[in-house]
Design a protein around this motif. Sequence first.
Motif, PDB file in Angstrom:
ATOM      1  N   ASP A 262      40.222  16.800 -37.747  1.00 26.38           N
ATOM      2  CA  ASP A 262      40.676  16.957 -36.369  1.00 26.38           C
ATOM      3  C   ASP A 262      40.871  15.570 -35.757  1.00 26.38           C
ATOM      4  OD1 ASP A 262      41.164  17.587 -33.746  1.00 26.38           O
ATOM      5  OD2 ASP A 262      39.215  18.534 -33.364  1.00 26.38           O
ATOM      6  N   LEU A 263      42.092  15.047 -35.834  1.00 29.73           N
ATOM      7  CA  LEU A 263      42.376  13.703 -35.328  1.00 29.73           C
ATOM      8  C   LEU A 263      42.124  13.606 -33.833  1.00 29.73           C
ATOM      9  CD1 LEU A 263      45.647  12.989 -37.345  1.00 29.73           C
ATOM     10  CD2 LEU A 263      43.375  12.027 -37.766  1.00 29.73           C
ATOM     11  N   GLU A 264      42.468  14.658 -33.096  1.00 27.89           N
ATOM     12  CA  GLU A 264      42.254  14.642 -31.648  1.00 27.89           C
ATOM     13  C   GLU A 264      40.761  14.643 -31.323  1.00 27.89           C
ATOM     14  OE1 GLU A 264      44.486  17.796 -29.871  1.00 27.89           O
ATOM     15  OE2 GLU A 264      46.425  16.922 -30.410  1.00 27.89           O
TER      16      GLU A 264
ATOM     17  N   GLU B 103      38.885   4.314 -35.909  1.00 31.76           N
ATOM     18  CA  GLU B 103      39.258   4.028 -37.297  1.00 31.76           C
ATOM     19  C   GLU B 103      38.073   4.230 -38.237  1.00 31.76           C
ATOM     20  OE1 GLU B 103      42.619   0.649 -36.119  1.00 31.76           O
ATOM     21  OE2 GLU B 103      40.670   0.053 -36.925  1.00 31.76           O
TER      22      GLU B 103
ATOM     23  N   LEU C 117      37.506   7.960 -38.688  1.00 33.95           N
ATOM     24  CA  LEU C 117      38.584   8.503 -39.505  1.00 33.95           C
ATOM     25  C   LEU C 117      38.375   8.152 -40.977  1.00 33.95           C
ATOM     26  CD1 LEU C 117      41.358   9.795 -39.979  1.00 33.95           C
ATOM     27  CD2 LEU C 117      42.401   7.622 -39.267  1.00 33.95           C
TER      28      LEU C 117
ATOM     29  N   LEU D 213      46.198  18.337 -41.437  1.00 35.87           N
ATOM     30  CA  LEU D 213      46.177  17.478 -40.260  1.00 35.87           C
ATOM     31  C   LEU D 213      47.151  18.018 -39.228  1.00 35.87           C
ATOM     32  CD1 LEU D 213      46.426  14.054 -42.125  1.00 35.87           C
ATOM     33  CD2 LEU D 213      44.376  14.889 -40.960  1.00 35.87           C
TER      34      LEU D 213
ATOM     35  N   GLU E 158      50.907  14.832 -35.173  1.00 33.52           N
ATOM     36  CA  GLU E 158      50.620  13.921 -34.069  1.00 33.52           C
ATOM     37  C   GLU E 158      51.685  12.835 -33.979  1.00 33.52           C
ATOM     38  OE1 GLU E 158      48.262  14.421 -31.994  1.00 33.52           O
ATOM     39  OE2 GLU E 158      46.724  15.591 -33.022  1.00 33.52           O
TER      40      GLU E 158
ATOM     41  N   LEU F  32      47.016   5.828 -34.586  1.00 35.14           N
ATOM     42  CA  LEU F  32      46.788   6.166 -35.989  1.00 35.14           C
ATOM     43  C   LEU F  32      47.106   4.950 -36.851  1.00 35.14           C
ATOM     44  CD1 LEU F  32      48.472   9.684 -36.279  1.00 35.14           C
ATOM     45  CD2 LEU F  32      46.077   9.174 -35.852  1.00 35.14           C
TER      46      LEU F  32
ATOM     47  N   TYR G  26      50.112   7.443 -40.588  1.00 43.09           N
ATOM     48  CA  TYR G  26      51.223   8.046 -39.848  1.00 43.09           C
ATOM     49  C   TYR G  26      52.459   8.168 -40.738  1.00 43.09           C
ATOM     50  CZ  TYR G  26      54.818   8.860 -36.371  1.00 43.09           C
ATOM     51  OH  TYR G  26      55.868   9.403 -35.672  1.00 43.09           O
TER      52      TYR G  26
END
Length: 362
Positions: free
Chosen positions: A168-170, A194, A197, A214, A217, A226, A231
Amino acid sequence: MELPEISDFRELFLSDIPLLDVRAPVEFAAGAFPHTENLPLLEDKERHLIGIRYKENGQEAAIELGRQLIDGQPKAERTAAWKDFVARHPEGALYCFRGGMRSKISQEWIHEATGVAYPRIKGGYKALRNFLLNEIEVSCQEIEPIILGGRTGAGKTIVLRKLANSIDLEGLAWHRGSAFGRHATPQPTQIDFENRLAIELIRHRASSHAKLILEDESKAVGSRHLPPILYERMSASPLVMLDVSLEERIHNSIQEYVIEALREYQNIYGEENGFQKWAEYATESLKKISRRLGGVRYKEMNDKLQHAIQILKRTGAADAHADWISQLLTDYYDPMYDYQIARKSNRIIFSGDMKQVEEYLR
């Protein structure tokens, strides 16, 4: 006695080893790691004075000043704090910036006070940070991402949280990824984002899951960016589209941006003050996109928002927010989505409702 060092950084993060950071608070605030507590050997002012002495008179003079500044009561207090940490986290480790004098002194004082040979991180914070940055590079070459897309409010995060092979990047960036995405508390620093992540990517590679899910985004989640290599990898990966009705999207948006966001503010600031701060957040968020909406639409939507806020305050009912949220989704977010998805259509491998998408991704 030679006190122990730890150099297996991968296992350190996979096992969530508690870390004692003995750097100064200003260093810790700039970036650290999960499961870390800052109990410094030197406070910011002490570190600053010692740094000046080092530049002017060399290392021995700086060491002597350090002894003068923290001998006696400061040493006793800091050792007591470390002793408590060691008692709470006997499996932990400590570090300073480079694994040098500060961590060695802390390690020696802990040993003197407790008899415990508490390990220090070889190379300190800098070695850990470089390891994680390298792991991002390695991970992005090895992972097989599938990107979950869909219109704003579709419930992509809801699906992600049900899947074991997702990141969950958010959540890591602590931002919902939209104009209304700010939380009641600040985002982590770019370095902290970072680091978190990288650790999640290490966990994924250590698991048995072949694919990594993912959310689709942009280059930035709020004000956190990111890593370019991630990305780029995401931008070339297959897309699974979550397609739900406008009614579901309105429901999800009310739940996230009104009910959950309000609860978050009230948990921090109390019921009355929290409501006021949440209302300001919602109002400011709409104002940020007023130029894109245009004066007439912005005024219309803001009037609806303020009306819904008053109803919510008076009755506790959130349903009135459906009016302005519906217009926000259809007039603001959907045109941008249509433009973006047209450019990505060749990457779509599946499309369905929440249940279908969840089953497909499993």
